[in-house]
Motif scaffolding. Structure first.
Motif, PDB file in Angstrom:
ATOM      1  N   ARG A  70      45.593  35.499  30.299  1.00  0.00           N
ATOM      2  CA  ARG A  70      45.929  34.384  31.180  1.00  0.00           C
ATOM      3  C   ARG A  70      44.675  33.836  31.868  1.00  0.00           C
ATOM      4  O   ARG A  70      44.444  32.636  31.911  1.00  0.00           O
ATOM      5  N   LEU A 102      32.464  35.695  41.736  1.00  0.00           N
ATOM      6  CA  LEU A 102      32.021  36.691  42.696  1.00  0.00           C
ATOM      7  C   LEU A 102      32.317  36.337  44.145  1.00  0.00           C
ATOM      8  O   LEU A 102      32.562  37.204  44.963  1.00  0.00           O
TER       9      LEU A 102
ATOM     10  N   ILE B  40      34.735  40.620  45.692  1.00  0.00           N
ATOM     11  CA  ILE B  40      34.964  39.268  45.195  1.00  0.00           C
ATOM     12  C   ILE B  40      36.204  38.607  45.793  1.00  0.00           C
ATOM     13  O   ILE B  40      36.388  37.422  45.668  1.00  0.00           O
ATOM     14  N   THR B  41      37.033  39.386  46.435  1.00  0.00           N
ATOM     15  CA  THR B  41      38.171  38.764  47.110  1.00  0.00           C
ATOM     16  C   THR B  41      38.589  39.655  48.276  1.00  0.00           C
ATOM     17  O   THR B  41      38.430  40.868  48.221  1.00  0.00           O
ATOM     18  N   PHE B  48      40.440  44.896  43.345  1.00  0.00           N
ATOM     19  CA  PHE B  48      40.434  46.043  42.470  1.00  0.00           C
ATOM     20  C   PHE B  48      39.072  46.716  42.468  1.00  0.00           C
ATOM     21  O   PHE B  48      38.840  47.636  41.710  1.00  0.00           O
ATOM     22  N   GLU B  49      38.163  46.232  43.284  1.00  0.00           N
ATOM     23  CA  GLU B  49      36.814  46.780  43.271  1.00  0.00           C
ATOM     24  C   GLU B  49      36.638  47.692  44.481  1.00  0.00           C
ATOM     25  O   GLU B  49      37.333  47.577  45.476  1.00  0.00           O
ATOM     26  N   MET B 122      52.098  37.194  42.046  1.00  0.00           N
ATOM     27  CA  MET B 122      50.753  36.653  41.772  1.00  0.00           C
ATOM     28  C   MET B 122      50.166  37.236  40.495  1.00  0.00           C
ATOM     29  O   MET B 122      49.333  36.617  39.851  1.00  0.00           O
ATOM     30  N   ASP B 123      50.603  38.453  40.141  1.00  0.00           N
ATOM     31  CA  ASP B 123      50.208  39.085  38.883  1.00  0.00           C
ATOM     32  C   ASP B 123      48.690  39.126  38.674  1.00  0.00           C
ATOM     33  O   ASP B 123      48.191  38.799  37.610  1.00  0.00           O
ATOM     34  N   GLN B 124      47.968  39.537  39.698  1.00  0.00           N
ATOM     35  CA  GLN B 124      46.516  39.719  39.560  1.00  0.00           C
ATOM     36  C   GLN B 124      46.234  41.125  39.039  1.00  0.00           C
ATOM     37  O   GLN B 124      47.165  41.873  38.757  1.00  0.00           O
ATOM     38  N   SER B 125      44.936  41.465  38.974  1.00  0.00           N
ATOM     39  CA  SER B 125      44.547  42.746  38.374  1.00  0.00           C
ATOM     40  C   SER B 125      45.367  43.965  38.810  1.00  0.00           C
ATOM     41  O   SER B 125      45.795  44.741  37.968  1.00  0.00           O
ATOM     42  N   LYS B 197      41.779  34.761  49.654  1.00  0.00           N
ATOM     43  CA  LYS B 197      40.554  35.263  49.026  1.00  0.00           C
ATOM     44  C   LYS B 197      39.431  35.420  50.041  1.00  0.00           C
ATOM     45  O   LYS B 197      38.555  36.259  49.877  1.00  0.00           O
ATOM     46  N   TRP B 211      32.773  37.063  56.557  1.00  0.00           N
ATOM     47  CA  TRP B 211      32.269  37.529  55.270  1.00  0.00           C
ATOM     48  C   TRP B 211      31.339  36.471  54.707  1.00  0.00           C
ATOM     49  O   TRP B 211      31.735  35.321  54.541  1.00  0.00           O
ATOM     50  N   ASP B 423      43.193  54.464  39.265  1.00  0.00           N
ATOM     51  CA  ASP B 423      43.674  53.263  39.946  1.00  0.00           C
ATOM     52  C   ASP B 423      44.489  53.581  41.192  1.00  0.00           C
ATOM     53  O   ASP B 423      44.636  52.768  42.078  1.00  0.00           O
ATOM     54  N   SER B 445      49.006  45.749  22.253  1.00  0.00           N
ATOM     55  CA  SER B 445      49.062  45.042  23.528  1.00  0.00           C
ATOM     56  C   SER B 445      48.576  45.939  24.669  1.00  0.00           C
ATOM     57  O   SER B 445      48.012  45.463  25.640  1.00  0.00           O
ATOM     58  N   LYS B 447      45.897  48.708  25.896  1.00  0.00           N
ATOM     59  CA  LYS B 447      44.587  49.154  25.424  1.00  0.00           C
ATOM     60  C   LYS B 447      43.961  50.193  26.350  1.00  0.00           C
ATOM     61  O   LYS B 447      42.940  49.939  26.989  1.00  0.00           O
TER      62      LYS B 447
END
Lengths: 355, 529
Positions: A70, A102, B40-41, B48-49, B122-125, B197, B211, B423, B445, B447
Motif C-alpha cells: 500500500r 524521516l 519519524i513519527t 515502530f522505531e 489506520m493500518d500503519q506498521s 505525526k 520536536w 515487536d 503473502s 514473509k
C-alpha cells in the motif's frame, strides 16, 4: 580630442560593455537551466537505481506485506520510471520535493530549516579562511623560497592531508575538554536547544534579535571551533592559490615599472599586485565557499551540527529518497548559483573577460 | 607541527576565551545525547522505531504494563483491572478513574476504545499487533467498544492465551490518545494521522514540548500526572550521532546521559569516577540468517558446523565490550518460555568433522551481506576469521542498512548478519518469525524470517499456531522451549547474542530506568543529586 568626442566614445564603450554583459548573462542563464535539468535527471536516476528500497524506510522492517504494497503505491513507486520522473519534474517545478519519510515534513521545509545552520558555519569559515589565507599567500609569495614560504606551504599541505574527522575530534579534545575555551558539539548548549525560535535560522543573528546576549555568546562559543576547523581547509586552498597568483603578478613588467618609479614596496604588493590578484581570487573563494556549503558533512557529524550535510547523509542512510533528491538538488543549485555569481563578478571586475 | 596547527585554530579561539560554556546541567532537567534520527513519527498508532517507542513510553499511558525485572508480572495502567470471559473470547477492562489528558480532558473508556480502533483503522506498521486478534477495519468498531465511561470491551476471534493479548497491549499500540483533541485535528477522515505525526495528545508523565527532527526532542513534566509528577521538569534529548562526541559531552558534564557509546568509548570512560554505567539485557538478538537456497547452507551438517564456528566469548568481551551476551535460542532471556542454555561454543575440530560428513572437507565459498557499521563489521570479520580455520571462504559484502535489508527481504542473500528486535513482549512475536512459515514460495503473502531464508519449518508452523491458544501458562511456556530446541538444532539461524543496552551517565544521576524493550526506558523516576 575635444571633450565632446571623448564623452561620446565613452558612452559607446559603456553601451557595448553593457550589451555584452547582458548577452553573456542570457548565455549563463540558459546554460544554468540546462545544467539544472541535467542535475535533476541525474539525481533522480541515481535515486532510483540505488539498490535501496525507499518503501522500507517508510514502513520499517517488521511491516506486513499488505502495508508494504500500500505504501509503495502511495509513494508512486509502482509507476513506470519515465512516469515517475515526469511526476517528479512537474512537482519540483512547483517547488514541491515531496514529503520526507524521516521528518514527516515537506522536504523543502526541512531544507529551509537545516540550510541556515550550514550557511552560517560555511560563511564564518570562509570569512576566517579569507582573512587568514590571503595574507598568508601574499606573505609566502613575497618571501618565495625562504622560511615563511615553507611554513605556509607546510600548513597548507597539512590542511590538505589531515582528515577533518580527526582534526575535529582533536580540536574538541583540546579546546573544549581540556582548555575549556569553547563549547562542545551542537549550536547551543543542549539545555538551551528549545529556548530560541528560529527567525532567520542563523543562530548568531536570531539570538541577537531576541536580545539574549547569554545565548548569543553561547552560540558564538559553539560555532567558533567547527568554523575554524573548516576554515583551515579553505585557508590552505586560498593561501596556495593566492601565492601562485601573486608570484605571477610580481613577475609582470608593470611591477618592475612601479619599482623603477620608486613606489614603495608595500604599496606595490598590497595595492598594485593584490588588486589584480583579487579578480581570479574571487573565483577561488567562491568555489571554496560552495565546497564548504556542500562538503562539511564530517564536521557536521562530529559537532552534531544540524545542517544540510547531516540532513542529506542521514536521509541517504535511511533511504529517505525524497529528502536525498531534494537536498542534492539544492546543493547543486547552490553550486551552480555560486559559480554563476563568480562568473559575473569576474566579468565585472576584469575588463579583459568581457571581450 | 601539531603546535603550529593548534596555534592557528587557537588564534581565532583565543578571542573567544572568556565565554566558557556552563559547566553543569540544571538540577531539575535531564539532558541526554542520543542518536534519535530514527524518530519519524510521534503518533503511537504509526510508530515502530526504538526512539519513538521510548518517547511514547514516557509521554503516553498504556492500558497494561509489566514489571521490568519480572515480565511475567503484568499490571494495569490505564486499565485498573480486567476479566476474561469463560470462553476466552471477551476481555473486559475497567478504566482507572481520575486520569486527565494534558489537554485537561478526562480519560475515559471511550478514549481507550478510540485509540485501539484508530490503530486498526489506520493500518500503519504496528497495526498487525492488534490485527492478529481478528480485528479489521470493518469489525473493529463493534469488537472494541466502550460500554460506559469506565468499561472497555474487547472481543477477540479465537480463545487466545490471555497473556498473549495482554502483552500486546503493553506495546505502543496500547497507548491511549485524547479522542476529542485528535478528532479536532482530523483532516479528510484521517483520524488525525497527519497532525499526530508531529503533535501530542497523551496523558503520560511527560508532555511533548518541542520536536525538531534530526536535532532535538524536548519534554516537560506533567505536573498533574495521576501517578505522581516526575522530579525532572524538563527532559532534553539532543541528537548526537557520533559516539566520540557523546563521550566528550558527558565527560564535560554538558549532558547527564550518553546513550550510544561504543566499545572504545565505554572502555575509556570506565576509569572516570564521575561517570557510571547502567546496563540492561534488551530483547534484540544478533543472528546469522542462512539462505536455504544456497546448496552448501542447505546441508544440515553445514548449518550445525557453522554454529560451532563463532567465537561467542571473544565477540561479547572484546567487540561488543559488554553490549551483548551469548544467547542462542530465538526467545531472548526474560521472555515467557525463554530457553537460556547455550549448547554451542567455538570448536573448530568438531566443525571440521561435520563439514567432512557433509562432503565438504575442503570447505566452500559463500558471501555475507553486512551492514557497514563498526560493531557489525567487526563481528563479521571475527566470523570470517574463525570460518577460515575450517576452510570456509567467507566474502563480506558491506552495505548500508537499508541496502542489505532490501536484498535480504528479496531473498537474494547467502548469509545475512542481522539484528532482530521483538515487536511486543509475548513469545509469539519471535516464534512467528523464526519458527513459522506457512508458504515458502517466492510470492508468499507472509514473509517471516524463516521465509526470508527459504526455510520450511514443517510441523513447527502448526505448533506455533497452537501455542497462542494454550491458556495454561506453564504448558504454553513448555511449547516454546520445545520449539526453540528444534530451531536451535535444525534451523537456518545461527543465533549468537542478546543485546545489552548501556547508558553512561554522570555520577549524580539516579533512578534512570532501562527496561527489556525501549518502551520501558523510563525518565519519570530520575533524580539528580
Amino acid at each position: 580630442m575635444t571633450a565632446a568626442t571623448r564623452k561620446s566614445r565613452d558612452g559607446r564603450t559603456r553601451a557595448r560593455l553593457f550589451s555584452s554583459t547582458g548577452a553573456s548573462l542570457v548565455r549563463i542563464a540558459s546554460s544554468l537551466a540546462i545544467t539544472f535539468f541535467g542535475l535533476l535527471l541525474v539525481t533522480f536516476l541515481i535515486g532510483r537505481v540505488l539498490p535501496i528500497d525507499p518503501v522500507l524506510a517508510a514502513v520499517g522492517d517488521h511491516a506486513s506485506e499488505q502495508v508494504y504494497e500500500r505504501v509503495k503505491e502511495e509513494m508512486g513507486l509502482n509507476l513506470p520510471l519515465w512516469q515517475q520522473f515526469f511526476v517528479y519534474i512537474s512537482n519540483v517545478v512547483q517547488g514541491d520535493f515531496g514529503t520526507s519519510v524521516l521528518t514527516s515534513n515537506p522536504v523543502l521545509e526541512d531544507i529551509k530549516r537545516v540550510f541556515p545552520a550550514t550557511l552560517e558555519l560555511a560563511t564564518l569559515a570562509t570569512i576566517i579562511g579569507v582573512f587568514l589565507g590571503v595574507p598568508a599567500g601574499v606573505f609566502a609569495a613575497i618571501n618565495k623560497g625562504k622560511w615563511p614560504d615553507h611554513i605556509v606551504r607546510i600548513i597548507g599541505l597539512a590542511g590538505y592531508s589531515m582528515p577533518i574527522f580527526w582534526l575535529g575530534l582533536m580540536g574538541l579534545l583540546v579546546f573544549y575538554l581540556k582548555l575549556d575555551w569553547v563549547a562542545g558539539p551542537g549550536r547551543l548548549d543542549a539545555f538551551y536547544v528549545d529556548f530560541i525560535e528560529p527567525t532567520t535560522g542563523l543562530m548568531l543573528i536570531d539570538t541577537l534579535i531576541e536580545g539574549d546576549m547569554d545565548l548569543f555568546w553561547n552560540a558564538v562559543s559553539h560555532i567558533i571551533l567547527p568554523a575554524s576547523i573548516l576554515a583551515y581547509f579553505s585557508l590552505a586552498y586560498i593561501a596556495r592559490m593566492t601565492r601562485s597568483f601573486m608570484l605571477e603578478q610580481l613577475s609582470q613588467e608593470y611591477i618592475l615599472t612601479a619599482r623603477v618609479k620608486g613606489i614603495s614596496e608595500t604599496r606595490i604588493i598590497w595595492h598594485h599586485a593584490l588588486g589584480n590578484v583579487m579578480v581570479p581570487l574571487v573565483t577561488v573563494i567562491a568555489l571554496s565557499y560552495a565546497n564548504l556549503l556542500e562538503g562539511s558533512v564530517l564536521t557536521e557529524i562530529i559537532f552534531a551540527w544540524p545542517g544540510l550535510g547531516l540532513y542529506i547523509t542521514n536521509s541517504l542512510l535511511n533511504a529517505d529518497m525524497n529528502a536525498v533528491l531534494g537536498g542534492t538538488v539544492v546543493v547543486g543549485a547552490v553550486f551552480i548559483g555560486v559559480n554563476m555569481l563568480s562568473d559575473v563578478l569576474y566579468r565585472l571586475l576584469d575588463p579583459r573577460a568581457r571581450r | 607541527m601539531r603546535k603550529l596547527i593548534a596555534g592557528l585554530v587557537l588564534g581565532t579561539a583565543l578571542a573567544t576565551a572568556p565565554m566558557a560554556a556552563q559547566a553543569e546541567t540544571p538540577k531539575n532537567a535531564l539532558v541526554m545525547a542520543f542518536a534519535i534520527d530514527d524518530l519519524i513519527t510521534l503518533d503511537p498508532a504509526g510508530m515502530f522505531e526504538f526512539t519513538a517507542l521510548e518517547y511514547a513510553g514516557n509521554t503516553y499511558d498504556r492500558l497494561i504494563g509489566f514489571d521490568n525485572d519480572d515480565v511475567s508480572k503484568i499490571y494495569g495502567v490505564v486499565a485498573e483491572s480486567w476479566d476474561v470471559s469463560e470462553d476466552g473470547l471477551t476481555f473486559t477492562f475497567k478504566i482507572r478513574d481520575g486520569i486527565k489528558f494534558a489537554s485537561g480532558n478526562d480519560l475515559t473508556a471511550e478514549d481507550a476504545a478510540f485509540s485501539l480502533q484508530r490503530v486498526v483503522l489506520m493500518d500503519q506498521s504496528p497495526a498487525f499487533i492488534l490485527g492478529q486478534f481478528g480485528f479489521t477495519a470493518d469489525n473493529v468498531k463493534d469488537r472494541i467498544r466502550a460500554t460506559d465511561a469506565n468499561t472497555l470491551v474487547m472481543e477477540v476471534d479465537k480463545p487466545y492465551a490471555p497473556s498473549f493479548v495482554l502483552y500486546c497491549l503493553t506495546s505502543g499500540v496500547g497507548a491511549v490518545v485524547d479522542k476529542e483533541l485528535v478528532l479536532e485535528h482530523e483532516k479528510d477522515g484521517d483520524l488525525g494521522a497527519e497532525w499526530m505525526k508531529t503533535n501530542y495528545a497523551g496523558s503520560g508523565p511527560f508532555v511533548l514540548n518541542k520536536w525538531t527532527p534530526g536535532e532535538s526532542l524536548s519534554l516537560t513534566a506533567n505536573e498533574d500526572y495521576w501517578d505522581g509528577a516526575p522530579a525532572m521538569k524538563r527532559v532534553i534529548i539532543r541528537n548526537v550521532k557520533e559516539a566520540a562526541s557523546q563521550q566528550l559531552l558527558l565527560q564535560k558534564g554538558d549532558i547527564d546521559i550518553a546513550r550510544n557509546l561504543e566499545a572504545d568509548q565505554l572502555a575509556s570512560v570506565k576509569g572516570d569516577e564521575n561517570i557510571k554505567l547502567l546496563s540492561k539485557g534488551k530483547g534484540a538478538l544478533w543472528y546469522l540468517g542462512l539462505s536455504q537456497k544456497n546448496e552448501f547452507l542447505s546441508k544440515p551438517e553445514v548449518r550445525e558446523a557453522l554454529k560451532y564456528l563463532v567465537d561467542y566469548d571473544g565477540i561479547t568481551e572484546t567487540i561488543m565490550a559488554g553490549r551483548a551476551q551469548t544467547h542462542q535460542a530465538f526467545l531472548p532471556e526474560g521472555f515467557l518460555g525463554a530457553y537460556n542454555e547455550n549448547p554451542y561454543s567455538l570448536d573448530i575440530e568438531k566443525a571440521k568433522s561435520l563439514l567432512a560428513d557433509a562432503g565438504l572437507a575442503d570447505g566452500f565459498k559463500v558471501t555475507m551481506d553486512t551492514r557497514n557499521t563498526t560493531a557489525v563489521m567487526s563481528m563479521a570479520q571475527s566470523i570470517q576469521a574463525t570460518w577460515a580455520q575450517a576452510g570456509i571462504n567467507l566474502e563480506i559484502i558491506p552495505g548500508d542498512n537499508k541496502q542489505t535489508l532490501t536484498k535480504y527481504r528479496a531473498r537474494q542473500h547467502d548469509i545475512y548478519i542481522g539484528r532482530w528486535g521483538p515487536d511486543y513482549q509475548d513469545p509469539h512475536t519471535n516464534a512467528s518469525t523464526f519458527a513459522w512459515n506457512p508458504d515458502n514460495s517466492d510470492d508468499a503473502s507472509a514473509k517471516p524470517l524463516a521465509w526470508r531464508n527459504s526455510w520450511n519449518p514443517g510441523d513447527m508452523t502448526a505448533e506455533v499456531d497452537k501455542a497462542i491458544l494454550e491458556r495454561d501458562g506453564e504448558k504454553r511456556a513448555a511449547m516454546y522451549v520445545d520449539l526453540q530446541k528444534k530451531v536451535l538444532e535444525n534451523g537456518p539461524f545461527v543465533i549468537m547474542f542478546q543485546e545489552t543496552e548501556i547508558a553512561a551517565m554522570r555520577d549524580n544521576v539516579n533512578n534512570f530506568v532501562l527496561g527489556p524493550s525501549f518502551d520501558n526506558n523510563y525518565y519519570r523516576f530520575v533524580t539528580k543529586d
